[in-house]
Scaffold this motif. Structure first.
Motif, PDB file in Angstrom:
ATOM      1  N   ALA A   1      -8.316   0.611   1.666  1.00 48.15           N
ATOM      2  CA  ALA A   1      -7.763  -1.542   1.314  1.00 48.15           C
ATOM      3  C   ALA A   1      -9.493  -1.971   2.410  1.00 48.15           C
ATOM      4  O   ALA A   1      -9.191  -2.092   3.279  1.00 48.15           O
ATOM      5  CB  ALA A   1      -6.357  -1.760   1.588  1.00 48.15           C
ATOM      6  N   PRO A   2     -10.406  -1.748   1.645  1.00 49.45           N
ATOM      7  CA  PRO A   2     -10.884  -2.418   2.547  1.00 49.45           C
ATOM      8  C   PRO A   2     -11.073  -3.784   2.457  1.00 49.45           C
ATOM      9  O   PRO A   2     -11.050  -4.895   1.639  1.00 49.45           O
ATOM     10  CB  PRO A   2     -12.376  -2.311   1.404  1.00 49.45           C
ATOM     11  CG  PRO A   2     -12.004  -2.501  -0.273  1.00 49.45           C
ATOM     12  CD  PRO A   2     -10.712  -2.018   0.561  1.00 49.45           C
ATOM     13  N   ASN A   3     -11.775  -4.421   4.151  1.00 51.02           N
ATOM     14  CA  ASN A   3     -12.412  -5.869   3.706  1.00 51.02           C
ATOM     15  C   ASN A   3     -13.646  -6.533   3.666  1.00 51.02           C
ATOM     16  O   ASN A   3     -13.899  -6.641   4.911  1.00 51.02           O
ATOM     17  CB  ASN A   3     -11.427  -6.310   5.549  1.00 51.02           C
ATOM     18  CG  ASN A   3      -9.808  -6.385   5.272  1.00 51.02           C
ATOM     19  OD1 ASN A   3      -8.962  -6.680   4.057  1.00 51.02           O
ATOM     20  ND2 ASN A   3      -9.297  -6.038   6.298  1.00 51.02           N
ATOM     21  N   VAL A   4     -13.775  -6.199   2.182  1.00 50.29           N
ATOM     22  CA  VAL A   4     -15.412  -6.654   2.556  1.00 50.29           C
ATOM     23  C   VAL A   4     -15.618  -8.188   3.287  1.00 50.29           C
ATOM     24  O   VAL A   4     -15.420  -8.646   3.399  1.00 50.29           O
ATOM     25  CB  VAL A   4     -15.654  -6.545   0.864  1.00 50.29           C
ATOM     26  CG1 VAL A   4     -15.207  -4.834   0.766  1.00 50.29           C
ATOM     27  CG2 VAL A   4     -15.122  -7.666   0.183  1.00 50.29           C
ATOM     28  N   THR A   5     -17.561  -8.464   2.520  1.00 50.53           N
ATOM     29  CA  THR A   5     -17.804  -9.600   2.908  1.00 50.53           C
ATOM     30  C   THR A   5     -16.782 -10.861   2.425  1.00 50.53           C
ATOM     31  O   THR A   5     -16.502 -10.636   1.433  1.00 50.53           O
ATOM     32  CB  THR A   5     -19.258 -10.085   2.630  1.00 50.53           C
ATOM     33  OG1 THR A   5     -20.074  -8.348   3.087  1.00 50.53           O
ATOM     34  CG2 THR A   5     -19.577 -10.926   2.946  1.00 50.53           C
TER      35      THR A   5
ATOM     36  N   GLN B   1       0.717  -1.127   0.226  1.00 47.88           N
ATOM     37  CA  GLN B   1      -0.321   0.002   0.363  1.00 47.88           C
ATOM     38  C   GLN B   1       1.117   1.187   0.038  1.00 47.88           C
ATOM     39  O   GLN B   1       0.892   2.475  -0.864  1.00 47.88           O
ATOM     40  CB  GLN B   1      -1.185   0.231   1.414  1.00 47.88           C
ATOM     41  CG  GLN B   1      -1.821  -1.591   1.180  1.00 47.88           C
ATOM     42  CD  GLN B   1      -3.160  -0.881   2.005  1.00 47.88           C
ATOM     43  OE1 GLN B   1      -3.290  -0.604   2.654  1.00 47.88           O
ATOM     44  NE2 GLN B   1      -2.820  -2.336   2.078  1.00 47.88           N
ATOM     45  N   ALA B   2       1.978   1.329   1.217  1.00 48.32           N
ATOM     46  CA  ALA B   2       2.330   2.925   0.599  1.00 48.32           C
ATOM     47  C   ALA B   2       3.599   2.678  -0.799  1.00 48.32           C
ATOM     48  O   ALA B   2       3.727   3.967  -0.720  1.00 48.32           O
ATOM     49  CB  ALA B   2       4.388   1.832   2.055  1.00 48.32           C
ATOM     50  N   VAL B   3       3.415   1.701  -1.940  1.00 45.26           N
ATOM     51  CA  VAL B   3       4.303   2.433  -2.666  1.00 45.26           C
ATOM     52  C   VAL B   3       3.106   2.865  -3.294  1.00 45.26           C
ATOM     53  O   VAL B   3       3.033   3.789  -4.363  1.00 45.26           O
ATOM     54  CB  VAL B   3       3.992   0.818  -3.494  1.00 45.26           C
ATOM     55  CG1 VAL B   3       4.515   1.204  -5.225  1.00 45.26           C
ATOM     56  CG2 VAL B   3       5.904   0.212  -2.868  1.00 45.26           C
TER      57      VAL B   3
END
Length: 727
Positions: free
Chosen positions: A496-500, A484-486
């Protein structure tokens, strides 16, 4: 320092630490890629925890699998020419920090890995390692295997290929021998024996199984293997086996005994002996065909009383620690009375101590990747965070159990907690947005990663990252593939979602994606998008892009055909699913049969195996059913050795985009699988992806793609016509 893809890929990568029993010294390897020399170097390091002094092991470039025999002596494996492997011993004279010259105990003419050692008493040790074996049970060296005149292969059963390899007759086997006490300053090794001789079992389980698939004690061997009576393409079921070993004699080919667990028909893993070797624990899932079922902990007592060469075992196993988390690994505390468990929890992978069916979370940062017990009762932890690619810590277990905030006694970071990379934990925060199905979870958790030079008075384009799995999660952990840092350091606010379907938020939330691929997870993403637009004014949703791989790639193709697709300026689909029907070309067929609720050829609403609607989910969530709506520019990436989701999926998506006249590119690596692992390839991947998303949000190019080594193949642009539009 500006954290760029080249910095990410050239930053030294440190393995999990292997501490001496007293914790004074830590062995580990460090690999570094040099883009100027186009070469990788690997070194073996010895860290003195008293003074944080690091020494380098001579000739340690090909060293691996370190195991301490005492506080001053350790064994390891060293790769040799033509596929051979040497078992090595090295010592450190007591009272000094210097390493003595290592010596070869024995050279074995085959590739070896996954070394484990158990003390037998009188300064002798039992060793077990893995190596390939032939159909006859002999060591197999692929570099010396006879060459055939034809490349043809004929198959008559499923699992013709797996991950990135075609099936061959050879198997992974466990081998054992006794390591003697020193004579004239050197140890020797007894005759090697194939533990799985004649059993039709394979361990470790390919492609990712390692030392987590077996353990050794003075009493015997415990391991997991796929059920030999079930086809691995259709089943996840693996069994636990126990084999008593008489180290002074030979192991007969009668075979190990299977541990039966009533009602548990799924995968088993992480077998581990207690310090005395008289007990063992392991993890097991109930449901066959489901990789993300909840792991349950079992303990087996009195193993030292099991007679040698038992043909079959039926041991009573005690279920422990029933709580709504799924452990990924277990180990024993030094006293052999409690277990140390790593389990995902809300974007982290925490360490838990379990005693008498009660669990206590131990405060550790980020994601714990490895746990070792010290002779003092303290524990040594290896892990990482979103800004730190490797940390080590020593924790006082007793104090940690008494207090949630017990600090580490000692710690060591490879990147100074990200400072060496220009990163800091202040760039990271969390948001919770409404969940699609409030009956399961009320909210969905997302990570928010901002640029290091973030200015709250400015606005930034937004990059939405969708994870794979689909039963997976974005955790507070380092990655060289989807870091994600890049993206944040390229001037994006990263969401960055943690979805169902995500793991670590309760088993019901994980299970809820079953037959629901394009339903609640898609609506969760819509909700996250809307929440960011309303609550993060610095996030410019009018300049948003979306990126995903594997199931995340499926979601890119699905979003293309849905209203949300028109809200993104561009998308990136890596190794994604174009059509659910093409999942029949995957190697692990149990995956779509479980997740899509049955078989696509079924004509019934329900069947006895899958008591849900069967064929409907295959058709309902097929991205290729919505091609008329595709309109957003998309970069498609798919690799030739991806046998999990074959390259035809990526080609089909790219062909549709081109035929419709939608701006698109196709990037492929003939030598890569589902991932992009080679540093030079990864650099090309990052440059191509970053240039694509920067271009479509109105930013200047990051770097020339050609400079990264990619061969650009131009072509004729296909203009959209009335016919192609209707098609």
């Amino acid at each position: 320092m500006k954290f760029t893809p080249q910095v990410l890929l050239s930053t030294p990568r440190r393995s999990a630490g292997v501490p001496s029993p007293d914790g004074k010294f830590v062995l580990y390897t460090v690999s570094t890629y040099d883009f100027d020399k186009h070469s990788k170097t690997t070194e073996t390091k010895l860290l003195d925890t008293d003074v944080n002094f690091v020494d380098t092991l001579p000739d340690g470039e090909k060293a691996s699998d370190f195991v301490w025999l005492s506080n001053h002596e350790f064994a390891f494996l060293r790769g040799e020419d033509e596929g051979a492997t040497s078992l090595m011993i090295c010592s450190r004279p007591e009272g000094t920090g210097e390493l003595s010259t290592s010596y070869v105990v024995e050279q074995i003419e085959a590739p070896m890995a996954n070394l484990k050692i158990a003390a037998l008493g009188d300064d002798e040790f039992g060793i077990v390692f893995s190596a390939q074996s032939t159909k006859e049970g002999k060591l197999f060296n692929p570099e010396k295997a006879p060459k055939t005149h034809s490349s043809g292969r004929l198959y008559s059963t499923l699992f013709v290929r797996h991950w990135d390899e075609w099936a061959t007759p050879e198997k992974q086997s466990l081998w054992h021998a006794k390591l003697s006490a020193p004579e004239d300053g050197k140890r020797s090794l007894s005759h090697l024996q194939n533990v799985l001789c004649g059993s039709d079992l394979e361990c470790p389980i390919r492609p990712f199984g390692g030392t987590d698939n077996f353990d050794v004690s003075k009493w015997g061997l415990i391991f997991v293997a796929k059920d030999p009576e079930l086809n691995p393409a259709l089943h996840t079921k693996s069994n636990v086996y126990y084999l008593p070993i008489e180290w002074d004699g030979k192991v007969s080919c009668v075979g190990p005994g299977r541990v039966r667990i009533e009602g548990f028909e799924g995968a088993s893993t992480s077998p581990v002996f207690s310090p005395s070797g008289k007990k063992a624990a392991f993890l097991s899932m109930k449901k066959d065909g489901y990789e993300a079922d909840r792991n349950v902990i079992f303990v087996m007592p009195e193993l030292h009383k099991v007679k040698p060469h038992a043909e079959m075992l039926t041991l009573e196993s005690t279920k422990m620690a029933v709580w709504d988390r799924s452990p990924s690994s277990i180990s024993w505390a030094a006293d052999g009375q409690s277990l140390l468990v790593v389990a995902e929890e809300e974007g982290h992978a925490h360490l838990f101590e379990i005693h008498h069916n009660k669990q206590h979370r131990i405060s550790t940062p980020g994601v714990v990747s490895d746990v070792k017990t010290l002779s003092s009762g303290r524990i040594f932890v290896s892990g990482s965070t979103l800004v730190d690619n490797s940390y080590y810590a020593v924790i006082d277990l007793a104090a940690a159990v008494q207090s949630d905030s017990a600090p580490a006694i000692w710690s060591h970071s490879n990147t100074d907690s990200g400072v060496k990379l220009g990163l800091n934990s202040g760039q990271i925060s969390s948001i919770w947005s409404p969940a699609s199905d409030l009956r399961v979870n009320k909210e969905v958790h997302s990570w928010v990663f901002k640029p290091s030079d973030y200015d709250s008075s400015k606005t930034y384009p937004v990059a939405y990252l969708i994870h794979g799995g689909p039963q997976g999660a974005w955790n507070d952990a380092w990655s060289t593939r989807w870091n994600q840092a890049v993206f944040a350091e390229q001037g994006f606010i990263v969401i960055a979602p943690n979805v169902t379907g995500s793991t670590g938020y309760g088993q019901a939330f994980t299970d809820a994606i079953n037959q629901n691929w394009g339903g609640d997870p898609y609506q969760d993403i819509v909700n996250v998008f809307d929440y960011v637009g309303k609550h993060i004014p610095q996030a410019d949703n009018s300049r948003a892009v979306a990126l995903g791989a594997s199931y995340g790639g499926f979601m890119m193709n699905w979003i293309q055909g849905q209203p949300l697709g028109r809200k993104f300026k561009a998308m990136v689909c890596h190794d994604g699913i174009f059509s659910t029907a093409n999942l029949l070309s995957t190697e692990e067929l149990y995956f779509p049969f479980n997740d899509l609720g049955g078989y696509p050829w079924s004509t019934k609403e329900t069947d006895a195996v899958h008591p849900f609607t069967t064929a409907s989910a295959w058709h309902k969530w097929d991205p290729s059913a919505h091609l008329s709506e595709w309109a957003t520019p998309m970069l498609v990436i798919h690799n030739s050795k991806d046998y999990r989701l074959p390259i035809s999926e990526g080609l089909a998506a790219f062909n549709v985009l081109q035929a419709k006249g939608i701006e698109s590119q196709f990037l492929t690596f003939p030598d890569e699988n589902h991932f992009v692992l080679e540093p030079e390839n990864s650099l090309v991947w990052h440059k191509t992806v970053i240039n694509w998303i920067r271009k479509h949000v109105g930013m200047e190019r990051f770097a020339g793609e050609e400079a990264g080594g990619v061969e650009y193949m131009g072509g004729l642009k296909v203009e959209e016509t009335k016919e192609t539009k209707e098609t």
